[in-house]
Design an enzyme around this catalytic site. Structure first.
Site, mmCIF file in Angstrom:
data_model
loop_
_atom_site.group_PDB
_atom_site.id
_atom_site.type_symbol
_atom_site.label_atom_id
_atom_site.label_comp_id
_atom_site.label_asym_id
_atom_site.label_seq_id
_atom_site.Cartn_x
_atom_site.Cartn_y
_atom_site.Cartn_z
ATOM 1 N N ARG A 22 -60.276 -24.807 -96.425
ATOM 2 C CA ARG A 22 -61.337 -23.980 -95.824
ATOM 3 C C ARG A 22 -62.707 -24.525 -96.237
ATOM 4 O O ARG A 22 -62.810 -25.333 -97.163
ATOM 5 C CB ARG A 22 -61.165 -22.517 -96.243
ATOM 6 C CG ARG A 22 -59.864 -21.913 -95.740
ATOM 7 C CD ARG A 22 -59.729 -20.446 -96.093
ATOM 8 N NE ARG A 22 -60.562 -19.590 -95.251
ATOM 9 C CZ ARG A 22 -60.616 -18.271 -95.386
ATOM 10 N NH1 ARG A 22 -59.896 -17.660 -96.311
ATOM 11 N NH2 ARG A 22 -61.391 -17.544 -94.592
ATOM 12 N N HIS A 70 -62.897 -6.145 -94.734
ATOM 13 C CA HIS A 70 -63.922 -5.611 -93.843
ATOM 14 C C HIS A 70 -63.353 -4.729 -92.727
ATOM 15 O O HIS A 70 -64.107 -4.181 -91.936
ATOM 16 C CB HIS A 70 -64.708 -6.773 -93.219
ATOM 17 C CG HIS A 70 -65.010 -7.877 -94.186
ATOM 18 N ND1 HIS A 70 -65.787 -7.672 -95.307
ATOM 19 C CD2 HIS A 70 -64.610 -9.181 -94.247
ATOM 20 C CE1 HIS A 70 -65.863 -8.819 -95.993
ATOM 21 N NE2 HIS A 70 -65.155 -9.734 -95.367
ATOM 22 N N ASN A 98 -58.305 -9.811 -103.661
ATOM 23 C CA ASN A 98 -59.110 -10.463 -102.638
ATOM 24 C C ASN A 98 -58.365 -10.265 -101.324
ATOM 25 O O ASN A 98 -57.407 -10.980 -101.030
ATOM 26 C CB ASN A 98 -59.294 -11.956 -102.932
ATOM 27 C CG ASN A 98 -60.197 -12.618 -101.893
ATOM 28 O OD1 ASN A 98 -60.582 -11.992 -100.896
ATOM 29 N ND2 ASN A 98 -60.531 -13.877 -102.113
ATOM 30 N N GLU A 121 -62.253 -5.990 -107.420
ATOM 31 C CA GLU A 121 -62.349 -6.708 -106.140
ATOM 32 C C GLU A 121 -63.006 -8.060 -106.392
ATOM 33 O O GLU A 121 -64.017 -8.141 -107.104
ATOM 34 C CB GLU A 121 -63.189 -5.869 -105.165
ATOM 35 C CG GLU A 121 -63.417 -6.537 -103.820
ATOM 36 C CD GLU A 121 -64.256 -5.667 -102.871
ATOM 37 O OE1 GLU A 121 -64.680 -4.562 -103.290
ATOM 38 O OE2 GLU A 121 -64.490 -6.113 -101.740
ATOM 39 N N ARG A 174 -73.699 -13.537 -96.162
ATOM 40 C CA ARG A 174 -73.089 -14.176 -94.993
ATOM 41 C C ARG A 174 -73.329 -13.287 -93.763
ATOM 42 O O ARG A 174 -74.311 -12.562 -93.710
ATOM 43 C CB ARG A 174 -71.599 -14.414 -95.279
ATOM 44 C CG ARG A 174 -71.386 -15.352 -96.477
ATOM 45 C CD ARG A 174 -69.923 -15.645 -96.719
ATOM 46 N NE ARG A 174 -69.315 -16.328 -95.570
ATOM 47 C CZ ARG A 174 -68.006 -16.569 -95.475
ATOM 48 N NH1 ARG A 174 -67.184 -16.186 -96.445
ATOM 49 N NH2 ARG A 174 -67.522 -17.191 -94.417
ATOM 50 N N ARG A 213 -69.472 -9.042 -92.900
ATOM 51 C CA ARG A 213 -68.803 -9.232 -94.205
ATOM 52 C C ARG A 213 -69.422 -8.364 -95.298
ATOM 53 O O ARG A 213 -68.882 -8.262 -96.400
ATOM 54 C CB ARG A 213 -68.860 -10.698 -94.634
ATOM 55 C CG ARG A 213 -68.051 -11.609 -93.730
ATOM 56 C CD ARG A 213 -67.983 -13.023 -94.288
ATOM 57 N NE ARG A 213 -67.726 -13.961 -93.213
ATOM 58 C CZ ARG A 213 -66.513 -14.289 -92.764
ATOM 59 N NH1 ARG A 213 -65.429 -13.795 -93.319
ATOM 60 N NH2 ARG A 213 -66.378 -15.143 -91.763
ATOM 61 N N HIS A 248 -64.191 -11.901 -104.457
ATOM 62 C CA HIS A 248 -64.325 -12.799 -103.317
ATOM 63 C C HIS A 248 -64.892 -14.111 -103.822
ATOM 64 O O HIS A 248 -65.814 -14.117 -104.659
ATOM 65 C CB HIS A 248 -65.275 -12.220 -102.254
ATOM 66 C CG HIS A 248 -64.795 -10.913 -101.717
ATOM 67 N ND1 HIS A 248 -63.794 -10.821 -100.777
ATOM 68 C CD2 HIS A 248 -65.139 -9.644 -102.036
ATOM 69 C CE1 HIS A 248 -63.557 -9.540 -100.538
ATOM 70 N NE2 HIS A 248 -64.353 -8.808 -101.288
ATOM 71 N N LEU A 249 -64.374 -15.192 -103.296
ATOM 72 C CA LEU A 249 -64.889 -16.509 -103.684
ATOM 73 C C LEU A 249 -66.339 -16.664 -103.231
ATOM 74 O O LEU A 249 -67.194 -17.133 -103.984
ATOM 75 C CB LEU A 249 -64.033 -17.603 -103.040
ATOM 76 C CG LEU A 249 -62.589 -17.653 -103.537
ATOM 77 C CD1 LEU A 249 -61.649 -18.061 -102.418
ATOM 78 C CD2 LEU A 249 -62.472 -18.588 -104.716
ATOM 79 N N SER A 250 -66.593 -16.260 -101.975
ATOM 80 C CA SER A 250 -67.937 -16.429 -101.410
ATOM 81 C C SER A 250 -68.783 -15.188 -101.676
ATOM 82 O O SER A 250 -68.257 -14.129 -102.055
ATOM 83 C CB SER A 250 -67.830 -16.686 -99.900
ATOM 84 O OG SER A 250 -67.294 -15.547 -99.239
ATOM 85 N N ALA A 253 -60.238 -11.217 -94.996
ATOM 86 C CA ALA A 253 -60.888 -10.530 -93.876
ATOM 87 C C ALA A 253 -60.492 -9.052 -93.776
ATOM 88 O O ALA A 253 -61.251 -8.250 -93.210
ATOM 89 C CB ALA A 253 -60.566 -11.254 -92.573
ATOM 90 N N TYR A 278 -65.869 -21.661 -100.094
ATOM 91 C CA TYR A 278 -64.630 -21.378 -100.828
ATOM 92 C C TYR A 278 -64.282 -22.398 -101.913
ATOM 93 O O TYR A 278 -63.287 -22.234 -102.605
ATOM 94 C CB TYR A 278 -63.466 -21.263 -99.832
ATOM 95 C CG TYR A 278 -63.711 -20.186 -98.790
ATOM 96 C CD1 TYR A 278 -63.856 -18.852 -99.168
ATOM 97 C CD2 TYR A 278 -63.832 -20.501 -97.443
ATOM 98 C CE1 TYR A 278 -64.103 -17.857 -98.234
ATOM 99 C CE2 TYR A 278 -64.081 -19.516 -96.488
ATOM 100 C CZ TYR A 278 -64.220 -18.197 -96.893
ATOM 101 O OH TYR A 278 -64.470 -17.213 -95.967
ATOM 102 N N ASP A 281 -56.469 2.998 -98.214
ATOM 103 C CA ASP A 281 -55.625 4.159 -98.510
ATOM 104 C C ASP A 281 -54.519 3.809 -99.502
ATOM 105 O O ASP A 281 -54.194 4.615 -100.382
ATOM 106 C CB ASP A 281 -55.007 4.711 -97.212
ATOM 107 C CG ASP A 281 -56.032 5.423 -96.334
ATOM 108 O OD1 ASP A 281 -57.186 5.623 -96.795
ATOM 109 O OD2 ASP A 281 -55.679 5.779 -95.194
ATOM 110 N N PRO A 339 -55.159 -12.714 -96.068
ATOM 111 C CA PRO A 339 -54.941 -13.751 -95.070
ATOM 112 C C PRO A 339 -55.837 -14.976 -95.247
ATOM 113 O O PRO A 339 -56.998 -14.851 -95.639
ATOM 114 C CB PRO A 339 -55.274 -13.044 -93.747
ATOM 115 C CG PRO A 339 -56.185 -11.930 -94.135
ATOM 116 C CD PRO A 339 -55.714 -11.478 -95.480
ATOM 117 N N ASN A 340 -55.238 -16.102 -94.971
ATOM 118 C CA ASN A 340 -55.907 -17.412 -94.955
ATOM 119 C C ASN A 340 -56.204 -17.961 -96.349
ATOM 120 O O ASN A 340 -56.646 -19.108 -96.473
ATOM 121 C CB ASN A 340 -57.198 -17.375 -94.112
ATOM 122 C CG ASN A 340 -56.920 -16.996 -92.675
ATOM 123 O OD1 ASN A 340 -56.060 -17.600 -92.041
ATOM 124 N ND2 ASN A 340 -57.587 -15.984 -92.156
#
Ligand code: DQA
Length: 146
Positions: free
Chosen positions: A18, A80, A74, A98, A107, A111, A100-102, A77, A23, A87, A10-11
């Site tokens: 953002r 988390h 990625n 996995e 943070r 997170r 993540h940009l950040s 949210a 990001y 599953d 999402p997002n």
């Protein structure tokens, strides 16, 4: 030809709008192009998806168990929060990377926990869009070593 599937939660369709401190300024389209170029350099096909709907995301992972050889993920949210995505990933037999940009460990505390890390073969975070290139390269490396 082997296929690397890149999943975005999402997002992430809003990249470019953002917070650039977390990001960067690249759009998701830029990220897709980077992943595609990287996979092709390594001799793999790439499928790239983004959704804001968790069920669609899970259906995509189920489909990947039949159609993809490695996953780069990625989950935004949902990283988390989602035991359901954890599953679904357990059903996937190939390498999982996995990304993540950040830097999720620098943070907010919420997170720092990832339901995906315990399943992923590797975690890349804090490298911005370049992290996707590293993630695809590592997925290719794991595939080539099998
Ligand atoms: C993110 C980090 C998550 O905590 C956040 O909810 C996102 C993006 C990242 O790429 O840095 O949406 O996964």
């Amino acid at each position: 030809m082997t296929t690397i599937a890149v999943f975005n939660g999402p997002n992430l369709n809003m990249l470019g709008k953002r917070d650039p401190d977390y990001y960067g300024t690249e759009t998701l389209h830029d990220v897709e192009q980077l992943c595609r170029d990287t996979a092709h350099e390594e001799g793999h096909d790439l499928v790239f998806m983004q959704t804001n709907h968790e069920g669609v995301f899970i259906d995509g992972i189920h489909e990947a168990t039949r159609t993809a050889d490695a996953i780069v993920i990625n989950a935004g949210a949902w990283t988390h929060t989602s035991i359901a995505i954890h599953d679904a990933l357990e059903l996937f037999e190939g390498p999982v990377v996995e990304v993540h940009l950040s830097h999720i460990h620098q943070r907010e505390d919420f997170r720092s926990h990832s339901f995906i890390s315990m399943i992923a073969d590797a975690l890349i975070c804090g490298a911005g869009a370049h992290g996707y290139r590293l993630a695809v390269l590592h997925a290719a490396h794991l595939l080539n070593g099998r």
